[in-house]
Write an enzyme that holds these catalytic residues in place. Structure first.
Site, PDB file in Angstrom:
ATOM      1  N   TYR A 137     107.553  54.517  -1.438  1.00 56.63           N
ATOM      2  CA  TYR A 137     107.733  55.577  -1.833  1.00 56.63           C
ATOM      3  C   TYR A 137     108.025  56.869  -0.890  1.00 56.63           C
ATOM      4  CZ  TYR A 137     105.813  60.030  -4.520  1.00 56.63           C
ATOM      5  OH  TYR A 137     105.668  61.197  -5.418  1.00 56.63           O
ATOM      6  N   SER A 174     104.225  48.504  -2.062  1.00 55.83           N
ATOM      7  CA  SER A 174     103.960  49.821  -2.399  1.00 55.83           C
ATOM      8  C   SER A 174     104.839  50.322  -3.684  1.00 55.83           C
ATOM      9  CB  SER A 174     104.030  50.843  -1.326  1.00 55.83           C
ATOM     10  OG  SER A 174     103.289  52.014  -1.598  1.00 55.83           O
ATOM     11  N   GLN A 175     105.278  51.333  -3.733  1.00 55.59           N
ATOM     12  CA  GLN A 175     106.379  51.672  -4.754  1.00 55.59           C
ATOM     13  C   GLN A 175     107.320  50.475  -5.101  1.00 55.59           C
ATOM     14  OE1 GLN A 175     108.601  55.501  -5.832  1.00 55.59           O
ATOM     15  NE2 GLN A 175     109.946  54.200  -4.615  1.00 55.59           N
ATOM     16  N   ASP A 201      92.639  49.639   1.527  1.00 53.90           N
ATOM     17  CA  ASP A 201      93.863  50.394   1.151  1.00 53.90           C
ATOM     18  C   ASP A 201      93.276  51.530   0.143  1.00 53.90           C
ATOM     19  OD1 ASP A 201      96.109  51.250   0.348  1.00 53.90           O
ATOM     20  OD2 ASP A 201      96.959  49.429  -0.151  1.00 53.90           O
ATOM     21  N   HIS A 208      96.703  50.003   3.810  1.00 59.25           N
ATOM     22  CA  HIS A 208      98.296  50.369   3.042  1.00 59.25           C
ATOM     23  C   HIS A 208      99.207  49.306   3.582  1.00 59.25           C
ATOM     24  CE1 HIS A 208     100.605  51.174  -0.542  1.00 59.25           C
ATOM     25  NE2 HIS A 208     101.276  51.756  -0.061  1.00 59.25           N
TER      26      HIS A 208
END
Lengths: 324, 324, 324, 324, 324, 324
Positions: D91, D187-188, D273, D302
């Site tokens: 992101y 993540s994204q 996370d 994360h």
């Protein structure tokens, strides 16, 4: 990082003072009135479970004849007359219990710790003294703006009067030598000590560590930290109050009390102190009218010298008393 | 807000212990080795400018024969044999100066404050004792993971050994009654006191306030706050080390020391303590093998009872000694 | 916002240096001693699952003959002699795995990444090199004040010696051209690179990005951020240590190393870098004795130019090598 | 501290899915339309100053025929057909420069890094791909709520379509073996990889690290951290939008894509996370319809396994390709 | 604490302006184009449940002929022609509901509140106007850098054009006296009001409270707070964009609009405003070409005078209208 | 993220109440005493520069006959008798100026805004009403613990009495229909409204948005946020005060007032409200003895429904009045 001017500039910073014409008269009247309302102090023996000190739970008459609490400690078995330190407490704290106040009696002094009226619920030091006076007009939560719209109802008028009365109280105690009374404190306690220094005659010494309650206008410019921020908050809400507020404060500014003090004083200052910015401390120090010294802690914040400053205090007071 | 389970659940929380088979042997060997490297303790008179206490600057042989510093204070003029409190210090702090440690001597005890090796640079209490042992493998800044890859090089092996040696040191002092020695401390100091309680025979009492160094695995689950967070950080970086780390820690867990202790103990806990979560404190308390009591401060965090707990300590220790 | 002086003032900031008389002798002795304790470096092939690079797990003798780890990478199939970049790592990080260090070999260089002893547990880069030397006296958690009371025991004495030894190690490797060795790093790595630049003869180039470990006194005045704050914390606790601390640091100041360096150097600085304030970077840059250039990133903080700076480094080093 | 349920509960968490009836048709139409607007991809050689890799600056047709940028890297000299990893970015990040993306080509793969349209201005990775579609209705600053009032205008419709088109683009490249294409991201990027996994036939492997964009409703309950907080903020302002928003999101939920995926997948999750809470990751993992494995990092947030996860990815992909 | 220069210096701060040669032509063309795309405004009666005001839900043609929403309020029963205030909204907010906008109609004015396209999802004021134009190149989340690479695609080009169109819209309304139109706003709304003041002829008054969007370069130096920080972030990532960015911004700088304005203006500024630093406000104020006054709130931050400023606005506008 | 229990559990949460036996008698006496000290209310016309409303500056006799300020607004020209809303203000705020209170008169109601004694210096709403009663014993800065050691001196005793007196004041105003009086407020204002609802007969409706001052014990467990945190702080310092404090609070708990209320009430709650946790709101709501409805804002914090809740209030009150 440094939070105010460099030390060289601080040492020379002696701003114009703004003392009202009736400053002395105002305080004379205030104190006279308090004395007229006073009841005899009570010293009630208190068993703190300690063998090296004797403790008393003290109640004396402060401003308005209001009962103010404190602890009185002496080295057990001392017969006096003893030199006595009257100590004032930092912002938010109260007198707690005698266990928190062993240092001056351990050093051979009688020691009165004065509870700060209304305080003692926020930090680690519980307080026992109500402030029977009303807060007055709307005020920022905290103490700095209580009653600030009117010099007669301002919170610190009561506290400073309590402080003078505390000195007068110990001076009448049989174990205390009234010519060897010292006032001391740090932060708010240092500001109160400066007030007492300017209002009481014949003190033997003054100790004002990282003092609060000095040079208010500069404080609002130099820091955004509590508790000076209470003042900024008040003025940000009460947008017409600026002149009135600073007029009130001119009766309660450590800079003005310093200019009337005569006893030898030891100040301290932390060059990274964002709570009581160095320029506000030096403003008072540089106007102090008696013999004065200052301990500069270049790498410290509001804690200043901490226990190291305590050692210096004991040494300074010892020498002041020896010299007096 | 509450930071852990409700009090009812805490009171019943007695998790399985994970004690290595050679736990006792390991510590016996460790302590024997330290004793074999010991030099005679030095008690050097120290002028702290105080009249109610006598002070000595102490150097005794800790782990590895390393010199460990401390302060020894007694009520001035006491002839002994005195009961003696050996006090351990919270995380990051050092022995500072005697002025910071007046309470136990004021209450009539001999008092040894043990410097924590390597600590005393972060907070308000300066330390004077180097840790001559190497840190060992890479470690999170802080002390909790120094040498954690290996039980023999783990930092707290040295500290706990120092603590046992501190008790042994005062027991040999002429002013101290060796049958009336108490270990005490808060936070890290409480964890060290528990270790001493499990390792030393014949203590008169144990005081462990809001103890650190207990039930490590739960601690990493229940809080993200320092210093337990050092453990989580270590395991987050050294991703294969989990088993090895907890094996090391099983030799240094207050829960295990508690299970070997026999002296009467006073614990304290704050139900809003995010530093040493209540479940980790109750895990040790509920495994404590001697007579035990705990003071629950329902609205406090890591400060626990503060001066109020000090008063309770003095009372508890007094009663324990009277009963012994 | 800008965190230090305007760029014009920074470009002209060349403060007085405080170099001890025996600076060069001190380092000559330190390095000679390390060399005398050295064992032959080990380069153990390491299967990182990569096809474009060859990797070796390196162990060489650093300060005190202590084993220091690193990764050595070359473009697979390169026959040499290759130019070689010796890279030092930022504060808290360790050598991690070869996957994190592909850039210099991808650009055609042999590449040694030196693990920083004792570090590599706090961030994303795990370390593998213990620091077998003791921490020495009490120190702030972190590395900047470890052993600071004594220049001989100071942590960075060991690290800087390791760095020199790292250069000497690659110079002896058969794939490396000893006349084309470059030292490089960012933040702490940049500070170490400057030390190497001042201590090693005949380097082909120096890259010091947003370097740490320069102009310590100014750093304590200009920033409150970690890790320079460790120094302030230390001095705030050890209140008598100021003179001693800055004397120690005068042997480890990038400003002094810069004044002894001769290889072409590329610096970088971020004008909003509160971690390594621009004035401390320019102090070293403006004293740098060899050919020098600096890349100013006006809108960046401590990240400086990030990947863009990497591209510039590769270009600068390529040109420096072409010109040499 | 743990930020979600205990691992045992997570492993069994398989919440009801909320897949719209026309989910597959919707995506078929969306992708068909994009294909009909596509122009031939351009691969322009790019001199990154590197010797072990060849780089191309890629422009291919994404959603709406919009040009999407990327980097294509291969081991220099490789003749193919190569397995190829299509990587999606976390992101806020953009494609940056090839120097940031050396790992997959170093491991022997062709590697396409897809720029995320509109992103690449907030962090360390600059982006180069505009999003020519309008944002649509008012949206929280960020990307998660852009166009969320309407599934056809939702931002991630465009991004997921770009991702499918990226796979189709590399499959047509002469150096790439179209049967050995892998999608990967963290993540994204992991959420986008899951979308591609559910929308593209015949992938060789899927890597979804700490994936974002899964199980939105739970995410709003389990965390207050960005970027899921954008969703909460949107719903806190647009108080009537809840039903519409979750209807839109049902077309874009990694849980639903997972249920349509068939390629072998490696997930990862950090139990601490707070950005992508473990329960949202396990919701997708436990619905994943193909062969699946998950790497649980119990002490990580994360960042998950960081470089360690990279090593595992390379191993997992290698084995998946060997097995296929 | 003060966040910028002392008031004396601020009052004299009139920096060089950087107005492009084609500034006026650029805006003339932009506005002409918008007018050519305009459709007739719609005023749809809206039942807000109120008895003292009448409300209309307004849709007018802004930039690109895009529909822009607003609320139009008049004192119920007023027959006009009324003076009219066109109000612009602070950063992130939207038009919300009429209940939030009662003050100007209560004071006797027609009142148009213009929704800010694309905004109204982040704070307490929901918005209803999409921005149908694409964001353009990658941008920092927020609005300040949307399309900043190109003056024609820059977000505020559309917003400022909307603002001019809003004034034109009310001027055609039968209840409004077109010669008595006022533009007003705070923060972003103040910046938009300044733009309208520079672009529209014949306004009756301008109110710009603590205006945003002025003197961008100084803003990046004087504050790190949002939203000016978006600019710094953009430039920190897009490291080559500085010249292009400031060239774009020169067409959108309140300082330049002020220099073209002629209507009487009331500014306000908070001396402790870290969001819109005083120097940026005074830069615009001191260049303002029409009659001007400024209300300085010495103890306030970005809230400025709050309701007190509203009272002053009403008075100022009343006097301006009386004088016109 | 959700800050309290899931909605299902909240809807059923109806904890045991702890109402003192003399609850009703206590309040009857308190109110009777206040009435006996009352002076006739003063309504002084105030020129707010507004054309749609008429304003009066109100002074009425509250607790102890103390003058309490307020604003009284009516739709200009209304002849009455009008329904009237008495509104109480959120924590820290004061009555500010009429410009901040236009909504109820715009909706056709007479509207009294009651200043909260002593408040109005902290936020954006300045206050004008001193609290002439002393604070009493030491208290946490703030209002929640002022005088808490004694029910008779507790701060909210005075405030709640003021609130009842405010209702009585408007009921006597010639423009007001005494049978159609509504009490309303949010946060602290909602808590005060609940108190009035329990103490005043014959109210037409009650509006309590995200009410504060309910179910204190649960509040200390469920949140660490201000102002409930004042209670925790008090009890953390005054460690013996728990029983006394909760006994005092049992006279001032919204849960108890709710159980005595009969007028139709509209509550609101935000499921992410950490200031007034949902369980404390539902505790009052589920004990509310009259007709009741609650608006749940699932994605909102303490702002609850904001302007949307205002719209609902107006609708609810309209319907309640129509039905009455």
């Amino acid at each position: 990082m440094l939070v105010d001017w460099p030390l060289d500039r601080l040492r020379e910073y002696r701003p114009d003072r703004n003392e009202p014409d009736d400053f002395r008269a105002y305080w004379r009247n205030t104190l006279d009135q308090a004395r007229s309302q006073a009841f005899p102090a009570r010293f009630q023996p208190y068993d703190a479970g300690l063998v090296t000190v004797e403790c008393w739970d003290v109640t004396f008459a402060g401003f308005g004849g209001h009962p103010v609490r404190g602890w009185f400690l002496t080295p057990r078995g001392a017969t006096g007359p003893l030199p006595c330190v009257v100590e004032f407490i930092g912002y938010g704290g109260g007198r707690s219990l005698p266990l928190d106040w062993l240092h001056w009696s351990a050093a051979g002094y009688a020691h009165l710790v004065m509870d700060t009226r209304g305080q003692g619920s926020n930090g680690s030091l519980a307080g026992d003294t109500p402030d029977p006076a009303p807060v007055g007009g709307p005020a920022v939560t905290g103490f700095l703006t209580r009653g600030i719209a009117d010099r007669d109802g301002y919170y610190y008028r009561r506290v400073f009067t309590d402080a003078v009365r505390a000195v007068e109280t110990v001076r009448e105690h049989p174990l205390v030598d009234p010519d060897r009374v010292v006032v001391a404190g740090g932060s708010q306690g240092g500001g109160i000590a400066l007030a007492a220094a300017g209002l009481v005659e014949g003190l033997a010494a003054v100790v004002a560590n990282v003092p609060f309650l000095c040079h208010y206008r500069r404080a609002t410019e130099a820091t955004g930290a509590a508790p000076y921020s209470e003042l900024t908050t008040y003025l940000s809400v009460h947008r017409d109050a600026e002149e009135r507020v600073f007029q009130t404060l001119s009766y309660f500014d450590g800079v003005n009390f310093a200019a009337h003090a005569t006893a030898p004083a030891l100040f301290s200052v932390g060059l990274r102190d964002a709570v009581c910015p160095p320029s506000t401390v030096f403003a008072a120090y540089n106007h102090y009218a008696g013999p004065r010294d200052i301990r500069v802690w270049p790498y410290n914040g509001h804690e200043g010298g901490a226990v190291r400053q305590r050692v210096e205090q004991i040494r300074f007071v010892g020498e002041a008393l020896a010299g007096s």
